[in-house]
Scaffold this motif. Structure first.
Motif, PDB file in Angstrom:
ATOM      1  N   SER A 160       0.817  -1.218   0.000  1.00  0.00           N
ATOM      2  CA  SER A 160       0.000   0.000   0.000  1.00  0.00           C
ATOM      3  C   SER A 160       0.847   1.264   0.000  1.00  0.00           C
ATOM      4  N   GLU A 170      -0.897   9.186   7.433  1.00  0.00           N
ATOM      5  CA  GLU A 170      -1.690   9.609   8.580  1.00  0.00           C
ATOM      6  C   GLU A 170      -1.707   8.510   9.637  1.00  0.00           C
ATOM      7  N   LYS A 171      -2.044   7.296   9.184  1.00  0.00           N
ATOM      8  CA  LYS A 171      -2.016   6.154  10.099  1.00  0.00           C
ATOM      9  C   LYS A 171      -1.964   4.856   9.322  1.00  0.00           C
ATOM     10  N   GLU A 252      -3.680   4.902   5.635  1.00  0.00           N
ATOM     11  CA  GLU A 252      -4.440   6.132   5.419  1.00  0.00           C
ATOM     12  C   GLU A 252      -3.452   7.278   5.252  1.00  0.00           C
ATOM     13  N   TYR A 253      -3.629   8.038   4.171  1.00  0.00           N
ATOM     14  CA  TYR A 253      -2.768   9.175   3.892  1.00  0.00           C
ATOM     15  C   TYR A 253      -3.415  10.456   4.410  1.00  0.00           C
ATOM     16  N   GLY A 256      -6.869  11.697   3.518  1.00  0.00           N
ATOM     17  CA  GLY A 256      -8.031  10.885   3.859  1.00  0.00           C
ATOM     18  C   GLY A 256      -8.194   9.643   3.000  1.00  0.00           C
ATOM     19  N   VAL A 258      -7.573   5.983   1.774  1.00  0.00           N
ATOM     20  CA  VAL A 258      -7.121   4.746   2.407  1.00  0.00           C
ATOM     21  C   VAL A 258      -6.835   3.733   1.303  1.00  0.00           C
TER      22      VAL A 258
END
Length: 388
Positions: A160, A170-171, A252-253, A256, A258
């Motif tokens: 990914s 982001e996460k 998740e970038y 927003g 994913v």
């Protein structure tokens, strides 16, 4: 860039385990040359593998099995070696990829040996990054060689991230099957059996990893791995229980979006991708049908009941040798459980108690790692003896 696939060479550490045997399936399908095999001891399966793939070297860790393995392969011309030092020497044999599929902290030093020999590493050994992440990442960087994750979750994250090096994470969404005891309370865990713990709903794995999945320690170790591998904070790793094991993990970038990797729960897919990276080749794995799956569900992990996951999050937040203390305590407790010395629920209790009682240090060297591991195991063993 990879060599021609027809000429690819591999060493497989832990060839008789679940990952090792499936790696050999991939080698068999694509005609890859296997230069070395290792296992813990001499077995009929190891002999069969050696006779089929004709490696240059076979290494057994168990010194008591050395003579037997040497006799079994006496007519083959295969070099048979034994012990930890020989395992590291085997990992340093020049190949296109070393697959590290051994179980436990014993996998750390051969990983370092492989990287220092400029061998690309396909990593399925969680403990390598959990206990020696700083050392391993430093060796990867200084030797300009890749570590390609094989765990389905980390492979999914790795995939990914491909093509997104310029974008901010982001996460990480780290998926978990939840194991056989999803939805259980602490009281319910007191009555579970070994047979229940070793019956995973989706994956076929070895006894130790299956037990870790039942306690959610497997996910805790994977959380620590994710922090090490992908240079994120523990707070950026969100564990999500996904019972179907179809979404293997996602990223998740900051905008927003994913991006995740989906597939059937079959380890041959991430194993083959690690071996062929960055190429994708035809696979013998079943293809995913979303119509057959129908529904995908996502729920929060219960870190209050499954304390091993919470302890892992705490250990990586502390840093230093705290993850090694966690891992050593878990390995000792799981071994005792599989030997029938303690009930299932005691694994989490012993890990929590050890993490609170055993000191950790900020300095991470092979010496401090081994000291922390030894102290954790000794603590658990003493606690078990008190209850006998």
């Amino acid at each position: 860039m990879p060599v021609n696939d027809e000429n690819k060479t591999l060493t497989i550490l832990g060839s008789t385990g679940s990952i090792g045997t499936q790696t050999l399936d991939v080698c068999r399908m694509h005609g890859y040359k296997v230069k070395a095999l290792t296992a813990n001891s001499s077995t009929d399966l190891l002999e069969k593998q050696a006779r089929e793939f004709h490696p240059e070297t076979v290494c057994v860790m168990n010194e008591g099995a050395y003579a037997d393995m040497k006799e079994r392969l006496a007519d083959t011309g295969i070099k048979v070696t034994c012990g930890k030092e020989a395992l590291c020497e085997t990992a340093a044999i020049p190949v296109d990829m070393v697959i590290n599929a051994v179980v436990g902290m014993v996998g750390l030093e051969p990983t370092l040996a492989a990287l220092n020999a400029h061998n690309r590493v396909g990593l399925a050994n969680k403990e390598t990054l959990v206990t020696g992440g700083e050392l391993v990442k430093a060796a990867e960087k200084s030797n300009n060689v890749d570590i390609v994750p094989i765990d389905s979750e980390h492979s999914a994250i790795f995939q990914s991230l491909m093509g997104n090096s310029q974008n901010k994470i982001e996460k990480i969404i780290l998926t978990a099957s939840g194991g056989p005891f999803f939805g259980y309370t602490k009281d319910m865990l007191r009555g579970v059996t070994m047979e229940q713990a070793l019956h995973h709903p989706n994956w076929s794995m070895g006894r130790k990893i299956t037990t870790d999945s039942a306690t959610l320690m497997n996910k805790g170790l994977e959380l620590i791995e994710a922090v090490r591998l992908f240079d994120v904070t523990p707070e950026q790793v969100e564990v999500v229980v996904h019972r179907q094991s179809i979404l293997h993990s996602a990223v998740e970038y900051e905008d927003g979006a994913v991006i995740g990797q989906l597939g059937v729960p079959d380890m041959k897919i991430p194993i083959q991708f690690a071996v062929t990276y960055p190429r994708r080749l035809p696979s013998c794995s079943r293809k995913l049908s979303l119509f057959d799956v129908g529904t995908l569900t996502f729920e929060r992990a219960d870190e209050e009941t499954f304390v091993c996951l919470a302890e892992a999050r705490g250990a990586i937040a502390k840093g230093g040798t705290a993850p090694t203390v966690l891992n050593g305590a878990n390995e000792a407790a799981v071994a005792a459980f599989l030997d029938g010395k303690i009930p299932f629920y005691r694994i989490g209790e012993l890990v929590s108690a050890c993490c609170a009682a055993v000191r950790y240090t900020a300095e991470v060297t092979l010496g401090t790692i081994n000291d922390a591991d030894r102290a954790a195991r000794e603590y658990v063993d003493k606690e078990i003896q008190k209850g006998e």
